[in-house]
Design a protein around this motif. Structure first.
Motif, mmCIF file in Angstrom:
data_model
loop_
_atom_site.group_PDB
_atom_site.id
_atom_site.type_symbol
_atom_site.label_atom_id
_atom_site.label_comp_id
_atom_site.label_asym_id
_atom_site.label_seq_id
_atom_site.Cartn_x
_atom_site.Cartn_y
_atom_site.Cartn_z
ATOM 1 N N TRP A 777 0.913 -1.251 -0.106
ATOM 2 C CA TRP A 777 0.100 0.075 0.067
ATOM 3 C C TRP A 777 0.776 1.248 0.076
ATOM 4 N N ASN A 778 0.299 2.412 -0.248
ATOM 5 C CA ASN A 778 1.254 3.544 -0.054
ATOM 6 C C ASN A 778 0.124 4.589 0.268
ATOM 7 N N ASP A 779 0.843 5.728 0.657
ATOM 8 C CA ASP A 779 0.136 7.011 0.708
ATOM 9 C C ASP A 779 0.126 7.763 -0.628
ATOM 10 N N PRO A 780 -0.556 8.884 -0.691
ATOM 11 C CA PRO A 780 -0.808 9.429 -2.159
ATOM 12 C C PRO A 780 0.503 10.054 -2.426
ATOM 13 N N GLY A 781 0.915 9.813 -3.894
ATOM 14 C CA GLY A 781 2.212 10.390 -4.337
ATOM 15 C C GLY A 781 3.390 9.701 -4.055
ATOM 16 N N GLU A 782 3.125 8.277 -3.402
ATOM 17 C CA GLU A 782 4.353 7.484 -3.109
ATOM 18 C C GLU A 782 4.150 6.292 -3.939
ATOM 19 N N ASN A 783 5.348 5.483 -3.712
ATOM 20 C CA ASN A 783 5.268 4.254 -4.339
ATOM 21 C C ASN A 783 4.911 3.075 -3.347
ATOM 22 N N LEU A 784 4.526 2.164 -4.015
ATOM 23 C CA LEU A 784 3.976 1.108 -3.136
ATOM 24 C C LEU A 784 4.847 0.517 -1.878
ATOM 25 N N LYS A 785 4.687 0.685 -0.752
ATOM 26 C CA LYS A 785 5.365 -0.186 0.263
ATOM 27 C C LYS A 785 5.081 -1.489 0.617
ATOM 28 N N ARG A 786 6.134 -2.357 0.344
ATOM 29 C CA ARG A 786 5.773 -3.907 0.234
ATOM 30 C C ARG A 786 6.162 -4.586 1.599
ATOM 31 N N GLY A 787 6.873 -3.730 2.501
ATOM 32 C CA GLY A 787 7.250 -4.440 3.707
ATOM 33 C C GLY A 787 6.512 -4.429 5.013
ATOM 34 N N SER A 788 5.354 -4.177 5.033
ATOM 35 C CA SER A 788 4.269 -4.237 6.102
ATOM 36 C C SER A 788 4.325 -5.592 6.825
ATOM 37 N N LEU A 789 4.658 -6.405 5.978
ATOM 38 C CA LEU A 789 4.499 -7.908 6.566
ATOM 39 C C LEU A 789 5.332 -8.889 5.784
ATOM 40 N N ILE A 790 6.272 -9.227 6.381
ATOM 41 C CA ILE A 790 7.332 -10.325 5.747
ATOM 42 C C ILE A 790 7.274 -11.735 6.519
ATOM 43 N N THR A 791 7.222 -12.640 5.703
ATOM 44 C CA THR A 791 7.091 -14.168 6.442
ATOM 45 C C THR A 791 7.888 -15.103 5.975
ATOM 46 N N ALA A 792 8.477 -15.780 6.444
ATOM 47 C CA ALA A 792 9.624 -16.748 5.817
ATOM 48 C C ALA A 792 9.396 -18.299 6.694
ATOM 49 N N GLN A 793 9.282 -19.261 5.916
ATOM 50 C CA GLN A 793 9.483 -20.764 6.319
ATOM 51 C C GLN A 793 11.070 -20.912 6.724
ATOM 52 N N TYR A 794 10.881 -21.287 8.162
ATOM 53 C CA TYR A 794 12.296 -21.947 8.686
ATOM 54 C C TYR A 794 12.210 -23.227 9.171
ATOM 55 N N GLY A 795 12.992 -24.220 8.680
ATOM 56 C CA GLY A 795 12.657 -25.521 8.763
ATOM 57 C C GLY A 795 11.316 -25.926 9.053
ATOM 58 N N LYS A 796 10.653 -26.399 9.931
ATOM 59 C CA LYS A 796 9.069 -26.657 9.903
ATOM 60 C C LYS A 796 8.231 -25.740 10.452
ATOM 61 N N GLY A 797 8.924 -24.700 10.831
ATOM 62 C CA GLY A 797 8.163 -23.567 11.285
ATOM 63 C C GLY A 797 8.014 -22.220 10.506
ATOM 64 N N ARG A 798 7.610 -21.162 11.098
ATOM 65 C CA ARG A 798 7.506 -20.076 10.361
ATOM 66 C C ARG A 798 7.983 -18.629 11.244
ATOM 67 N N PHE A 799 8.696 -17.616 10.742
ATOM 68 C CA PHE A 799 8.818 -16.387 11.229
ATOM 69 C C PHE A 799 8.245 -15.394 10.353
ATOM 70 N N THR A 800 7.670 -14.389 11.230
ATOM 71 C CA THR A 800 6.809 -13.385 10.333
ATOM 72 C C THR A 800 7.292 -12.007 11.264
ATOM 73 N N TYR A 801 7.337 -10.888 10.527
ATOM 74 C CA TYR A 801 7.768 -9.806 11.163
ATOM 75 C C TYR A 801 6.701 -8.652 10.534
ATOM 76 N N THR A 802 6.067 -8.025 11.098
ATOM 77 C CA THR A 802 5.019 -6.898 10.696
ATOM 78 C C THR A 802 4.929 -5.612 11.274
ATOM 79 N N GLY A 803 5.068 -4.711 10.547
ATOM 80 C CA GLY A 803 4.855 -3.369 10.949
ATOM 81 C C GLY A 803 3.402 -2.755 10.819
ATOM 82 N N ILE A 804 2.387 -3.574 10.399
ATOM 83 C CA ILE A 804 1.119 -3.323 10.523
ATOM 84 C C ILE A 804 0.627 -3.205 12.186
ATOM 85 N N SER A 805 -0.009 -1.949 12.183
ATOM 86 C CA SER A 805 -0.334 -1.405 13.368
ATOM 87 C C SER A 805 -1.427 -2.171 14.289
ATOM 88 N N PHE A 806 -1.334 -3.330 14.526
ATOM 89 C CA PHE A 806 -2.250 -4.107 15.227
ATOM 90 C C PHE A 806 -2.487 -3.567 16.596
#
Length: 835
Positions: A777-806
């Protein structure tokens, strides 16, 4: 007594009383007891000779330059004030879980504590801090530009500054849209305040005012080359040492800055020369001229002022620092000579300064105290007025007027406390912080009385006036009603006296989540503070489609200080929706009673309308047990419990790898890595937990202060200051087939409707190829920001980092945010992706 009224309607006794008090009390003054040593007395005496005013103007608490304010108030000795357009309601809180209006209340008090240190005064407008903004255009639109401009003009006309100083660049991005908007409004108000026809209400009340100069407090933050062009600025050394106060202004400023504890702004106490760059924007063509060039800063600016200036010079010449009481006669004489002058814009302020000096020199101490911290509307309150003369310098106390009731005493004061007691009805109306009487509307705090504009806090709801006899006439000293008590840990403490409802009501939950048609319960706590409350009818105010069992409770008369609980069973609407459920008592809005208590500020009494946020949305969850590392001001665990999870809090200093293995998911709260360095020591254990099939979720951390040599999670990524501030920003799904997008809840675009304040903040801007990104998503006049939630498989499990304002969305009851968070913590997604 049946269905007795508990609250009266707005703008009744309290507001009328407040209006009257404002007429009598300058909005920048808080007349209490100065406790100065002889050097400080001398310092304050020197301020009497200066009649200039400077107004510093910016957007938020902590935007002000405390170094410059300290220097102006104590070296130039001018009356200095900070006008903060907002109270900082939209910020984060590092010391507690208060958000929104309550955080703004904390930050207001932190500013008042800061001003006690640096010698400034504090003002505000009605503007709400609605959260981070990237453009001044958005800010001015949301604030309704002319509404806030009107307030700024109001304060300028009242305060009548000789110089206005802004903190941030106008029109160019100053780190925040609010910042630039503040400077734009300052420049406009500089011109408009002089126009008698503009905003005629404040023009008629205070008169138009032409401020001679407007400066911009430039910085290397905005102009990297500033040090190479000193010829373009007036330079002010804020590292000067003040011999009377025993410290440089940089140290004073650091002490002031450190009062902003909720923002984590504790500061070192630097020493040595330090320059501030002031760029002259309006008022002269000579950019480097002295700050007060062509501005008269002494008493000669007004009729009869030369005589007063001479009297002050004599006062300073004759001052004996070993016996300040010798100056009392001269101060009394000066007081009455100033009082008899024609009115001018600094007369009232100077009279208050003289009275403060008189009490400090004479060793006089006056207090007006209540026996209790608060009382109910219409109740009799036991109060006492106390006076003492602590030096061998007898004074005659002629009378004490308590809440309008005059008591003639004619007593010679000595170093024995003299007390006058009274019982009075303080108010028939409650006294919450005046801007919190009702909810903000259109990003402004609503209040009908324009006299309130600028006030940092409520004037005291009651005053006592002590009349002291002097050889030149009677002097009156006002004191606000306060409550004083002893804390075994912190010693003597004060707080403002408050008038509260006869009955308060609170809910046992902030948010209740309905994931299906099954009912849920809300329990309300009803407490009486007055035996005269009468019979109570308590009822939830439900919209169509919702119902409660029972519909209402009738409660017989309760004695004072009794607590009862009642439980309503709530049946949700068939439609997905979210709203704030409010309650009535005897047909009027029920109010809670909240005390905001921190040792670095005075305790505040708030009376918000009782409410609980109800959310009805179809949500499935997977897993049962969550381990949680708390962040700062973190309310996400309560939301997880609403989803049905069992949440256990983890101590990063004591948690082991084996401890982690019992959890379906482990979550780090907001700023957990910023506030708990031990989190990095757990990185190997957390990675092992994920590799074995665990699910580790990290919520936002700030990029500032994170060590470069340590990772969060199994794969590298870099945090930035990227954020999306427009809460309505359209969402782009980057991988609709990814398990997190579909399990256990299939996410739709409508799940991102109705969000509050922002989408998210401090997104990563670089990450390894191991990560998958799901939203943009992006603010008006800006490029899309893709880093609000990044997630990765690691072994059998999952790591997620999120800047979404939960941390904002979940307490606000945003249905789609609950659905998304349920997917993030659901551990079955790991097994699905393995297939």
């Amino acid at each position: 007594m049946k269905n007795a009224p508990i609250f009266t309607t707005p703008k009744t006794a309290f507001q009328l009383c407040l209006s009257a008090l404002i007429v009598l009390t300058s909005i920048g003054l808080k007349a209490q007891n100065p406790e100065w040593n002889s050097a400080q007395i001398r310092h304050e005496m020197e301020k009497l000779a200066v009649t200039a005013n400077v107004l510093y103007l910016a957007a938020h608490p902590d935007d002000e330059n405390t170094r410059l304010i300290s220097r102006l108030a104590n070296e130039e000795k001018v009356r200095t004030a900070y006008l903060s357009l907002t109270r900082g309601d939209g910020g984060q809180n590092l010391i507690g879980d208060e958000k929104g209006a309550l955080l703004g209340l904390i930050r207001t008090q932190e500013l008042l504590e800061a001003r006690k240190v640096d010698g400034g005064e504090q003002y505000f407008t009605r503007a709400l801090d609605f959260g981070f903004s990237k453009t001044h255009e958005e800010t001015l639109e949301k604030w309704n530009r002319d509404s806030v401009l009107k307030d700024v003009v109001h304060v300028i006309r009242y305060f009548k500054p000789d110089i206005i100083i802004t903190r941030f660049p106008a029109y160019n991005y100053g780190g925040h849209g609010h910042h630039s908007a503040a400077s734009i409004l300052a420049a406009e108000a500089y011109e408009i305040a002089a126009d008698e026809e503009a905003f005629p209400e404040s023009s008629k009340k205070y008169g138009p005012w032409q401020t001679p100069k407007l400066y911009f407090n430039a910085s290397t933050w905005w102009k990297k080359e500033i040090e190479d062009h000193p010829e373009e600025y007036h330079l002010t050394n804020v590292g000067v040492y003040n011999e009377l106060l025993g410290q440089p202004y940089t140290v004073m400023a650091a002490e002031s800055r450190s009062r902003h504890r909720s923002q984590g702004f504790g500061a070192l106490r630097p020493r040595g020369n330090q320059l501030e760059y002031l760029e002259l924007l309006k008022g002269s063509d000579q950019k480097t001229e002295p700050l007060f060039e062509n501005i008269i800063t002494d008493w000669s600016r007004v009729e009869g002022g030369k005589k007063i200036q001479k009297r002050i010079d004599e006062l300073l010449t004759n001052y004996d620092h070993t016996a300040p009481q010798k100056s009392t006669d001269a101060l009394a004489q000066l007081y009455f000579e100033v009082e008899n002058m024609p009115d001018n814009h600094f007369k009232t302020y100077k009279l208050e300064q003289i009275k403060d000096l008189y009490t400090a020199c004479a060793g006089l101490y006056f207090e007006y105290l209540s026996e209790v911290p608060y009382a109910t509307t219409g109740a009799q309150v036991a109060v006492r007025a106390e006076a003492i003369s602590q030096l061998d310098n007898p004074h005659t106390l002629k009378s004490v007027r308590i809440h309008g009731i005059k008591r003639d005493v004619t007593q010679i004061l000595s170093n024995e406390k003299s007390t006058v007691k009274e019982s009075v009805v303080i108010s028939n109306e409650i006294t919450p912080p005046y801007w919190l009487w009702s909810e903000p509307q259109n990003n402004l705090f609503p209040f009908s009385n324009r006299d309130w504009i600028g006030l940092a806090e409520n004037p005291a709801v009651s005053k006592a006036t002590f009349t002291i006899e002097t050889k030149y006439g009677d002097m009156e000293f006002d004191r606000d009603l306060r409550y004083k008590w002893r804390s075994r840990k912190d010693g003597e403490l004060y707080r403002p006296f408050a008038v509260i409802p006869k009955v308060s009501m609170s809910c046992d939950q902030k948010t209740i989540l309905f994931t299906d048609e099954n009912p849920k319960e809300v329990t309300v706590k009803i407490k009486t503070y007055d035996a005269d409350a009468g019979e109570l009818v308590v009822k939830p105010d439900l919209p169509r489609g919702w119902r409660s069992e029972p519909e209402e409770y009738k409660i017989d008369e309760m004695p004072a200080d009794e607590v009862q609980f009642r439980t309503f069973t709530l049946f949700p609407s068939a439609e997905q929706n979210q709203f704030d459920l409010k309650f009535t008592i005897n047909g009027q809005a029920a109010r809670d009673l909240v005390e905001v208590k921190y040792i670095h500020i005075e305790t505040q009494t708030v009376m918000p309308k009782t409410k609980v946020t109800l959310v009805s949305a179809p949500i499935e969850v997977r897993g049962r047990k969550i381990g949680y590392f708390e962040g700062s001001g973190d309310e996400v665990p309560a939301a997880l419990k609403q989803l049905g999870y069992e949440v256990e809090f983890l101590d990063p200093a004591r948690t082991t790898r084996d401890d982690l293995m019992k959890y379906d998911a482990v979550i780090a709260g907001i700023r957990a890595y910023n506030t708990n360095p031990e989190m990095y020591d757990l990185n190997d254990a957390l990675n092992t937990y994920v590799e074995a099939g665990g699910n580790y979720v990290v919520q936002y951390n700030t990029s500032f202060g994170l060590p470069d040599d340590k990772n969060i999670g199994p794969y590298p990524f870099r945090l930035s200051r990227d954020r999306v501030t427009v809460e309505e920003a359209p969402v782009a799904f980057l991988d609709r087939n990814y398990a997190l997008m579909n399990m256990p809840n299939k996410l739709e675009v409508k799940d991102f409707d109705g969000w509050v304040q922002e989408r998210g903040l401090y997104f990563p801007d670089e990450w390894s190829n191991d990560f998958t990104t799901l939203f943009a998503w992006n603010d008006p006049g800006e490029n899309l920001k893709r880093g609000s939630l990044i997630t990765a498989q690691y072994g059998k499990g999952r790591f997620t980092y999120t800047g979404i304002s939960f941390f904002r969305q979940l307490p606000a009851g945003v249905p789609g945010a609950f659905r998304l968070f349920a997917n993030i913590v659901a551990n079955e997604m790991n097994r699905e992706n393995e297939k």
